[in-house]
Write an enzyme that holds these catalytic residues in place. Structure first.
Site, PDB file in Angstrom:
ATOM      1  N   ARG A   1      11.787   9.832   1.552  1.00  0.00           N
ATOM      2  CA  ARG A   1      11.583  10.718   2.698  1.00  0.00           C
ATOM      3  C   ARG A   1      12.729  11.713   2.847  1.00  0.00           C
ATOM      4  O   ARG A   1      12.495  12.861   3.235  1.00  0.00           O
ATOM      5  CB  ARG A   1      11.460   9.894   3.974  1.00  0.00           C
ATOM      6  CG  ARG A   1      10.151   9.148   3.970  1.00  0.00           C
ATOM      7  CD  ARG A   1       9.848   8.537   5.288  1.00  0.00           C
ATOM      8  NE  ARG A   1       8.431   8.240   5.331  1.00  0.00           N
ATOM      9  CZ  ARG A   1       7.828   7.596   6.308  1.00  0.00           C
ATOM     10  NH1 ARG A   1       8.523   7.179   7.337  1.00  0.00           N
ATOM     11  NH2 ARG A   1       6.538   7.385   6.272  1.00  0.00           N
TER      12      ARG A   1
ATOM     13  N   LYS B   1      -7.326  -3.647   6.987  1.00  0.00           N
ATOM     14  CA  LYS B   1      -8.249  -3.503   8.127  1.00  0.00           C
ATOM     15  C   LYS B   1      -9.321  -2.436   7.933  1.00  0.00           C
ATOM     16  O   LYS B   1      -9.049  -1.366   7.412  1.00  0.00           O
ATOM     17  CB  LYS B   1      -7.446  -3.128   9.375  1.00  0.00           C
ATOM     18  CG  LYS B   1      -6.590  -4.274   9.874  1.00  0.00           C
ATOM     19  CD  LYS B   1      -5.660  -3.816  10.946  1.00  0.00           C
ATOM     20  CE  LYS B   1      -4.495  -3.178  10.372  1.00  0.00           C
ATOM     21  NZ  LYS B   1      -3.578  -2.396  10.510  1.00  0.00           N
TER      22      LYS B   1
ATOM     23  N   GLY C   1       2.545   5.412   2.827  1.00  0.00           N
ATOM     24  CA  GLY C   1       2.796   4.012   3.149  1.00  0.00           C
ATOM     25  C   GLY C   1       2.656   3.072   1.969  1.00  0.00           C
ATOM     26  O   GLY C   1       3.323   3.225   0.946  1.00  0.00           O
TER      27      GLY C   1
ATOM     28  N   GLY D   1      -0.428   7.409   8.762  1.00  0.00           N
ATOM     29  CA  GLY D   1      -1.303   7.704   9.901  1.00  0.00           C
ATOM     30  C   GLY D   1      -1.723   9.164   9.940  1.00  0.00           C
ATOM     31  O   GLY D   1      -2.898   9.479  10.169  1.00  0.00           O
TER      32      GLY D   1
HETATM   33  P1  AMP Z   1      -3.504  -1.373   5.927  1.00  0.00           P
HETATM   34  O1  AMP Z   1      -2.332  -1.302   6.857  1.00  0.00           O
HETATM   35  O2  AMP Z   1      -4.785  -1.668   6.624  1.00  0.00           O
HETATM   36  O3  AMP Z   1      -3.592  -0.204   4.975  1.00  0.00           O
HETATM   37  O4  AMP Z   1      -3.235  -2.648   5.022  1.00  0.00           O
HETATM   38  C1  AMP Z   1      -2.259  -2.727   4.014  1.00  0.00           C
HETATM   39  C2  AMP Z   1      -2.104  -4.174   3.651  1.00  0.00           C
HETATM   40  O5  AMP Z   1      -3.345  -4.666   3.240  1.00  0.00           O
HETATM   41  C3  AMP Z   1      -1.171  -4.478   2.516  1.00  0.00           C
HETATM   42  O6  AMP Z   1       0.015  -5.008   3.035  1.00  0.00           O
HETATM   43  C4  AMP Z   1      -1.928  -5.534   1.681  1.00  0.00           C
HETATM   44  O7  AMP Z   1      -1.167  -6.695   1.443  1.00  0.00           O
HETATM   45  C5  AMP Z   1      -3.085  -5.888   2.571  1.00  0.00           C
HETATM   46  N1  AMP Z   1      -4.280  -6.328   1.833  1.00  0.00           N
HETATM   47  C6  AMP Z   1      -4.857  -5.738   0.772  1.00  0.00           C
HETATM   48  N2  AMP Z   1      -5.893  -6.478   0.340  1.00  0.00           N
HETATM   49  C7  AMP Z   1      -5.998  -7.547   1.130  1.00  0.00           C
HETATM   50  C8  AMP Z   1      -6.868  -8.662   1.170  1.00  0.00           C
HETATM   51  N3  AMP Z   1      -7.849  -8.818   0.279  1.00  0.00           N
HETATM   52  N4  AMP Z   1      -6.675  -9.570   2.151  1.00  0.00           N
HETATM   53  C9  AMP Z   1      -5.693  -9.430   3.044  1.00  0.00           C
HETATM   54  N5  AMP Z   1      -4.823  -8.394   3.053  1.00  0.00           N
HETATM   55  C10 AMP Z   1      -4.973  -7.458   2.101  1.00  0.00           C
END
Ligand code: AMP
Length: 399
Positions: free
Chosen positions: A38, A200, A353, A376
């Protein structure tokens, strides 16, 4: 939206130029910076201002000090690193406004650089308080926004400040972000493929909705895939599912069908008996996930399938890892997709991220077209929103 950039200003010499940067860098337990991307991202703008004789005043937030002064979140490590990268002294102010800061600013010479303290040491920052914005501005003649990653926030150093400084422009990092985004979303060379992953679904629903009107193919991996798989009627064991979103997931897949958007989900996955790096794991098809087991990565067949979707792609946008890539046992799918994206004959844009970290970890960060600094902010742009920090740069808006 018409935006002016710093190199469109005729004269910066001896002007007090306030640059909002995003130096929200990760620190280790000792307070040392572990990743300086950054800071490096803002270097072209800072260098330009220095070389054109401006008095450069930098402002950023770091961490979540919650509106209170906290030495743990001081900008000092960032200004030290910036000083090394710039090859010139960067003075660290003791605060972000007040008598001492005004004295520091008044003592500045042409080409000097001063880093203000963390703007989130004051609640006025996140409240977009005009009075705090005026204190920050402190008589500066030019305001530069080079902090794309916080431009989806209407905060004082991003939004309110643009109402008090006479000349408002954007920096080069911002220009890169806007240019690549335009290339991908406004005038994409097709086929345009969006790859979405991460934990999510909830945070990405509106994005998915909007993407259906734009893209040719959508590829879903990561934890979010299991909500879609369950909505299709598969039993997904103990995998991460947002049950309340099952109807919405179904609607999104129906919309994809109606719009003729190819919608790809994993066909196999790596399942584990616990959310742990050392958990027992094996590869299974998505039809045969055993009860009590959770999918933590896409499997090899999905990695091949996803790579195949990119074969004819001309533009690729990727946000969110394909699995829990922080654990080696569940990182293969993300790395395979990173490799596939990197070798696609396409403009490839990575959204901030975790995906940024994954691409670097996979060692292909030099092989993608652009890595956005925004997480974001990147998602909000994909959603079609106008970011408050970008709107504030519109030269048509009367200040
Ligand atoms: P997000 O903030 O929604 O983009 O989520 C990112 C996170 O999703 C990362 O830290 C990953 O470890 C997690 N992630 C990716 N695949 C999976 C999965 N199958 N189950 C649980 N967490 C996951």
């Amino acid at each position: 939206m018409p935006i002016r950039y710093i190199d469109q200003l005729s004269d910066l010499k001896d002007k007090k130029v306030f640059i909002r940067v995003d130096f929200n860098v990760p620190l280790d337990a000792k307070g040392d910076i572990t990743e300086d991307t950054r800071i490096k991202g803002a270097l072209p703008t800072i260098r330009y201002a220095v070389e054109h004789g401006a008095k450069v005043i930098l402002a950023s937030h770091l961490g979540r000090p919650k509106g209170e002064k906290n030495p743990k979140y001081s900008m000092a490590p960032a200004s030290k690193r910036l000083s090394e990268l710039l090859g010139k002294k960067v003075r660290q102010a003791t605060d972000c406004f007040g008598d001492d800061v005004t004295r520091d600013i008044n003592a500045m010479k042409s080409g000097d650089v001063l880093m203000l303290e963390n703007v989130r040491f004051y609640p006025g920052e996140e409240k977009n308080d005009p009075q705090f914005a005026a204190q920050l501005a402190n008589g500066c003649q030019v305001y530069v926004n080079d902090a794309f990653a916080v431009s989806h926030r209407a905060h004082a150093s991003v939004e309110a400040i643009t109402k008090v400084v006479p000349t408002i422009v954007a920096g080069f990092l911002m220009r890169n972000e806007m240019t690549f985004f335009d290339k991908a979303m406004q005038n994409p060379v097709r086929p345009l493929v969006a790859i979405l992953g991460g934990a999510k679904v909830s945070g990405k629903l509106q994005v998915l909705e909007k993407l259906m009107n734009k893209v040719d193919k959508v590829v879903i991996g990561g934890g979010m895939a299991f909500t879609f798989l369950k909505a299709m009627g598969y039993s997904v064991g103990a995998s991460k599912v947002e049950d309340e979103l099952l109807p919405t997931a179904k609607k999104i897949m129906d919309k994809a069908k109606r719009k003729g958007v190819m919608f790809y989900l994993p066909v196999d996955c790596v399942v584990a008996n616990a959310f742990e790096a050392t958990a027992t794991n094996f590869v299974t098809t998505v039809q045969e996930i055993p009860q009590g087991w959770m999918g933590l990565d896409i499997g090899p067949a999905s990695a091949t399938l996803f790579a195949e979707t990119l074969r004819d792609a001309k533009t690729v946008i990727w946000n969110g890892p394909m699995g829990v890539f922080e654990m080696d046992a569940f990182a293969r799918g993300t790395f395979a997709v990173a490799e596939a994206v990197a070798s696609a004959f396409a403009t490839t844009i990575i959204g901030g991220g975790d995906t940024d970290a994954a691409v670097r970890k996979a060692g292909v960060d030099n092989k993608v077209s652009y890595i956005s600094t925004g997480g974001g902010a990147f998602l909000e742009l994909l959603e079609g929103k106008i970011l408050p920090g970008v709107k504030a740069l519109d030269i048509k808006v009367k200040k």
